[in-house]
Design a protein around this motif. Structure first.
Motif, PDB file in Angstrom:
ATOM      1  N   VAL A   1     -13.369  21.068 -17.523  1.00  0.00           N
ATOM      2  CA  VAL A   1     -14.596  21.846 -17.330  1.00  0.00           C
ATOM      3  C   VAL A   1     -14.596  23.090 -18.214  1.00  0.00           C
ATOM      4  CG1 VAL A   1     -15.917  23.199 -15.660  1.00  0.00           C
ATOM      5  CG2 VAL A   1     -14.974  20.987 -14.990  1.00  0.00           C
ATOM      6  N   SER A   2     -13.450  23.754 -18.326  1.00  0.00           N
ATOM      7  CA  SER A   2     -13.358  24.950 -19.170  1.00  0.00           C
ATOM      8  C   SER A   2     -13.576  24.605 -20.637  1.00  0.00           C
ATOM      9  CB  SER A   2     -11.995  25.629 -18.987  1.00  0.00           C
ATOM     10  OG  SER A   2     -11.796  26.026 -17.650  1.00  0.00           O
ATOM     11  N   LEU A   3     -13.055  23.465 -21.060  1.00  0.00           N
ATOM     12  CA  LEU A   3     -13.242  23.033 -22.445  1.00  0.00           C
ATOM     13  C   LEU A   3     -14.716  22.863 -22.776  1.00  0.00           C
ATOM     14  CD1 LEU A   3     -12.108  22.005 -25.148  1.00  0.00           C
ATOM     15  CD2 LEU A   3     -11.982  19.725 -24.130  1.00  0.00           C
ATOM     16  N   PHE A   4     -15.455  22.216 -21.863  1.00  0.00           N
ATOM     17  CA  PHE A   4     -16.877  22.022 -22.108  1.00  0.00           C
ATOM     18  C   PHE A   4     -17.667  23.319 -21.934  1.00  0.00           C
ATOM     19  CE2 PHE A   4     -15.854  17.565 -21.907  1.00  0.00           C
ATOM     20  CZ  PHE A   4     -16.786  16.995 -22.762  1.00  0.00           C
ATOM     21  N   ALA A   5     -17.162  24.237 -21.111  1.00  0.00           N
ATOM     22  CA  ALA A   5     -17.822  25.530 -20.981  1.00  0.00           C
ATOM     23  C   ALA A   5     -17.729  26.315 -22.286  1.00  0.00           C
ATOM     24  CB  ALA A   5     -17.206  26.333 -19.837  1.00  0.00           C
ATOM     25  N   VAL A   6     -16.597  26.176 -22.976  1.00  0.00           N
ATOM     26  CA  VAL A   6     -16.381  26.919 -24.217  1.00  0.00           C
ATOM     27  C   VAL A   6     -17.037  26.229 -25.406  1.00  0.00           C
ATOM     28  CG1 VAL A   6     -14.633  27.724 -25.853  1.00  0.00           C
ATOM     29  CG2 VAL A   6     -14.257  27.977 -23.391  1.00  0.00           C
ATOM     30  N   ALA A   7     -16.853  24.913 -25.523  1.00  0.00           N
ATOM     31  CA  ALA A   7     -17.302  24.191 -26.721  1.00  0.00           C
ATOM     32  C   ALA A   7     -18.488  23.279 -26.483  1.00  0.00           C
ATOM     33  CB  ALA A   7     -16.140  23.372 -27.283  1.00  0.00           C
ATOM     34  N   GLY A   8     -18.984  23.206 -25.258  1.00  0.00           N
ATOM     35  CA  GLY A   8     -20.068  22.285 -24.954  1.00  0.00           C
ATOM     36  C   GLY A   8     -21.331  22.563 -25.748  1.00  0.00           C
ATOM     37  N   GLN A   9     -21.688  23.850 -25.874  1.00  0.00           N
ATOM     38  CA  GLN A   9     -22.902  24.194 -26.609  1.00  0.00           C
ATOM     39  C   GLN A   9     -22.777  23.822 -28.088  1.00  0.00           C
ATOM     40  OE1 GLN A   9     -25.823  25.405 -25.131  1.00  0.00           O
ATOM     41  NE2 GLN A   9     -26.533  24.749 -27.139  1.00  0.00           N
ATOM     42  N   ALA A  10     -21.580  24.019 -28.651  1.00  0.00           N
ATOM     43  CA  ALA A  10     -21.365  23.649 -30.051  1.00  0.00           C
ATOM     44  C   ALA A  10     -21.500  22.144 -30.237  1.00  0.00           C
ATOM     45  CB  ALA A  10     -19.978  24.111 -30.501  1.00  0.00           C
ATOM     46  N   ILE A  11     -21.031  21.382 -29.263  1.00  0.00           N
ATOM     47  CA  ILE A  11     -21.165  19.923 -29.330  1.00  0.00           C
ATOM     48  C   ILE A  11     -22.635  19.525 -29.290  1.00  0.00           C
ATOM     49  CG2 ILE A  11     -20.655  17.763 -28.123  1.00  0.00           C
ATOM     50  CD1 ILE A  11     -18.052  19.052 -27.152  1.00  0.00           C
ATOM     51  N   LEU A  12     -23.405  20.177 -28.411  1.00  0.00           N
ATOM     52  CA  LEU A  12     -24.833  19.880 -28.332  1.00  0.00           C
ATOM     53  C   LEU A  12     -25.536  20.204 -29.647  1.00  0.00           C
ATOM     54  CD1 LEU A  12     -25.843  21.166 -24.774  1.00  0.00           C
ATOM     55  CD2 LEU A  12     -25.419  18.824 -25.507  1.00  0.00           C
ATOM     56  N   THR A  13     -25.192  21.347 -30.222  1.00  0.00           N
ATOM     57  CA  THR A  13     -25.813  21.739 -31.489  1.00  0.00           C
ATOM     58  C   THR A  13     -25.479  20.746 -32.591  1.00  0.00           C
ATOM     59  OG1 THR A  13     -25.678  24.075 -30.851  1.00  0.00           O
ATOM     60  CG2 THR A  13     -25.999  23.594 -33.194  1.00  0.00           C
ATOM     61  N   TYR A  14     -24.235  20.312 -32.633  1.00  0.00           N
ATOM     62  CA  TYR A  14     -23.805  19.363 -33.661  1.00  0.00           C
ATOM     63  C   TYR A  14     -24.552  18.040 -33.527  1.00  0.00           C
ATOM     64  CZ  TYR A  14     -20.807  16.207 -36.319  1.00  0.00           C
ATOM     65  OH  TYR A  14     -20.341  15.269 -37.202  1.00  0.00           O
ATOM     66  N   LEU A  15     -24.783  17.611 -32.285  1.00  0.00           N
ATOM     67  CA  LEU A  15     -25.464  16.336 -32.046  1.00  0.00           C
ATOM     68  C   LEU A  15     -26.978  16.472 -32.060  1.00  0.00           C
ATOM     69  CD1 LEU A  15     -23.214  14.887 -29.183  1.00  0.00           C
ATOM     70  CD2 LEU A  15     -23.190  14.277 -31.608  1.00  0.00           C
ATOM     71  N   GLY A  16     -27.471  17.696 -32.135  1.00  0.00           N
ATOM     72  CA  GLY A  16     -28.910  17.909 -32.160  1.00  0.00           C
ATOM     73  C   GLY A  16     -29.589  17.662 -30.831  1.00  0.00           C
ATOM     74  N   ILE A  17     -28.903  17.950 -29.734  1.00  0.00           N
ATOM     75  CA  ILE A  17     -29.451  17.735 -28.397  1.00  0.00           C
ATOM     76  C   ILE A  17     -29.946  19.067 -27.849  1.00  0.00           C
ATOM     77  CG2 ILE A  17     -28.945  16.973 -26.052  1.00  0.00           C
ATOM     78  CD1 ILE A  17     -26.719  15.233 -27.208  1.00  0.00           C
ATOM     79  N   GLY A  18     -31.196  19.104 -27.384  1.00  0.00           N
ATOM     80  CA  GLY A  18     -31.756  20.314 -26.812  1.00  0.00           C
ATOM     81  C   GLY A  18     -31.423  20.448 -25.339  1.00  0.00           C
ATOM     82  N   ILE A  19     -31.556  21.673 -24.829  1.00  0.00           N
ATOM     83  CA  ILE A  19     -31.235  21.908 -23.425  1.00  0.00           C
ATOM     84  C   ILE A  19     -32.176  21.167 -22.477  1.00  0.00           C
ATOM     85  CG2 ILE A  19     -32.601  23.993 -23.039  1.00  0.00           C
ATOM     86  CD1 ILE A  19     -28.987  23.381 -21.913  1.00  0.00           C
ATOM     87  N   PRO A  20     -33.489  20.994 -22.793  1.00  0.00           N
ATOM     88  CA  PRO A  20     -34.328  20.199 -21.882  1.00  0.00           C
ATOM     89  C   PRO A  20     -33.844  18.756 -21.742  1.00  0.00           C
ATOM     90  CG  PRO A  20     -35.702  21.520 -23.316  1.00  0.00           C
ATOM     91  CD  PRO A  20     -34.305  21.614 -23.854  1.00  0.00           C
ATOM     92  N   ALA A  21     -33.372  18.176 -22.856  1.00  0.00           N
ATOM     93  CA  ALA A  21     -32.852  16.804 -22.790  1.00  0.00           C
ATOM     94  C   ALA A  21     -31.604  16.741 -21.923  1.00  0.00           C
ATOM     95  CB  ALA A  21     -32.544  16.292 -24.203  1.00  0.00           C
ATOM     96  N   LEU A  22     -30.748  17.759 -22.055  1.00  0.00           N
ATOM     97  CA  LEU A  22     -29.537  17.806 -21.240  1.00  0.00           C
ATOM     98  C   LEU A  22     -29.881  17.977 -19.768  1.00  0.00           C
ATOM     99  CD1 LEU A  22     -26.444  17.953 -21.070  1.00  0.00           C
ATOM    100  CD2 LEU A  22     -26.643  20.421 -21.332  1.00  0.00           C
ATOM    101  N   GLN A  23     -30.862  18.841 -19.477  1.00  0.00           N
ATOM    102  CA  GLN A  23     -31.274  19.033 -18.090  1.00  0.00           C
ATOM    103  C   GLN A  23     -31.840  17.748 -17.497  1.00  0.00           C
ATOM    104  OE1 GLN A  23     -33.876  22.412 -18.826  1.00  0.00           O
ATOM    105  NE2 GLN A  23     -32.520  23.741 -17.653  1.00  0.00           N
ATOM    106  N   GLY A  24     -32.660  17.029 -18.296  1.00  0.00           N
ATOM    107  CA  GLY A  24     -33.227  15.785 -17.804  1.00  0.00           C
ATOM    108  C   GLY A  24     -32.170  14.734 -17.550  1.00  0.00           C
ATOM    109  N   ALA A  25     -31.251  14.573 -18.519  1.00  0.00           N
ATOM    110  CA  ALA A  25     -30.177  13.594 -18.348  1.00  0.00           C
ATOM    111  C   ALA A  25     -29.272  13.980 -17.181  1.00  0.00           C
ATOM    112  CB  ALA A  25     -29.366  13.493 -19.638  1.00  0.00           C
ATOM    113  N   GLY A  26     -28.947  15.272 -17.099  1.00  0.00           N
ATOM    114  CA  GLY A  26     -28.108  15.730 -15.994  1.00  0.00           C
ATOM    115  C   GLY A  26     -28.784  15.539 -14.649  1.00  0.00           C
ATOM    116  N   GLY A  27     -30.117  15.802 -14.596  1.00  0.00           N
ATOM    117  CA  GLY A  27     -30.837  15.616 -13.347  1.00  0.00           C
ATOM    118  C   GLY A  27     -30.854  14.172 -12.896  1.00  0.00           C
ATOM    119  N   LEU A  28     -31.096  13.242 -13.828  1.00  0.00           N
ATOM    120  CA  LEU A  28     -31.101  11.824 -13.482  1.00  0.00           C
ATOM    121  C   LEU A  28     -29.710  11.362 -13.031  1.00  0.00           C
ATOM    122  CD1 LEU A  28     -33.345  10.417 -16.357  1.00  0.00           C
ATOM    123  CD2 LEU A  28     -33.972  10.809 -13.964  1.00  0.00           C
ATOM    124  N   LEU A  29     -28.679  11.866 -13.722  1.00  0.00           N
ATOM    125  CA  LEU A  29     -27.320  11.501 -13.353  1.00  0.00           C
ATOM    126  C   LEU A  29     -26.971  12.023 -11.960  1.00  0.00           C
ATOM    127  CD1 LEU A  29     -24.528  10.373 -14.081  1.00  0.00           C
ATOM    128  CD2 LEU A  29     -23.997  12.570 -15.134  1.00  0.00           C
TER     129      LEU A  29
END
Length: 208
Positions: A59-87
């Protein structure tokens, strides 16, 4: 400087409650006992400690580097919220319907504290997605980062306590009590999932 500059209490409680509902400390007790219940108390205590440390690391790893991973993959926060909500909604349905109760038997030569206890049982996709969302909400504020870090540690302390003293806990609230807690957690998790999806839709509309 205001107290909020050092510690964001609102974010702390929001993150702590959300992660506790997602990671479901009482619900880990039957799984934990099914995997290490036949081992001596010292081995159970070691497994609880290792599982929590693995989860905290992931969890700490994704807290530190998670945003960088999203930026690299071109994923926006609304998409993450939607996917997280469905999950999270799927996890909530499992808790409410009781379909998540089939745990694999542990092999003797596998350290079950690492897999499946540490991950994906504790540090699963839902907890990882929620952590990244909360890091985004912190928005560079030092007090918010401190609150989020403390919330993550607090949740893992609760997880450790539930597993470490699982033998006592199961005697106090019994299997029916754990089932009731799982139903309540499922209801709360479903509400959080709906809110995440609503925030996702709002984000897509405002960004259009």
């Amino acid at each position: 400087m205001a107290f909020a500059d050092y510690f964001d209490a609102n974010l702390f409680f929001e993150a702590a409650i959300t992660l506790i509902v997602i990671m479901d400390p009482p619900g880990t007790v039957p799984v934990f006992l099914s995997l290490v219940g036949r081992k001596p108390p010292s081995a159970r205590a070691k497994a609880a400690r290792q599982a929590v440390l693995v989860s905290l690391l992931v969890v700490s790893l994704f807290a530190v580097a998670g945003q960088a991973i999203l930026t690299y993959l071109g994923i926006g926060i609304p998409a993450l919220q939607g996917a997280g909500g469905l999950l999270l909604l799927l996890i909530a349905l499992d808790l409410l319907t009781g379909r998540g109760g089939s745990e694999p038997e542990a092999a003797e030569d596998v350290n079950v504290a690492l897999v499946p206890l540490g991950t994906p049982l504790l540090a699963g996709p839902g907890a990882i997605a929620a952590t990244i969302v909360f890091v985004r909400q912190a928005d560079g504020r030092a007090g918010a980062y401190v609150a989020l870090a403390l919330a993550i540690v607090t949740v893992h302390v609760v997880l450790w306590a539930c597993m470490r003293y699982s033998g006592v806990l199961i005697k106090v609230i019994r299997e029916s009590g754990i089932t009731l807690l799982a139903k309540i957690a499922g209801l709360l998790l479903a509400a959080i999932a709906v809110q995440l999806v609503a925030d996702s839709v709002r984000g897509f509309i405002s960004g259009a």
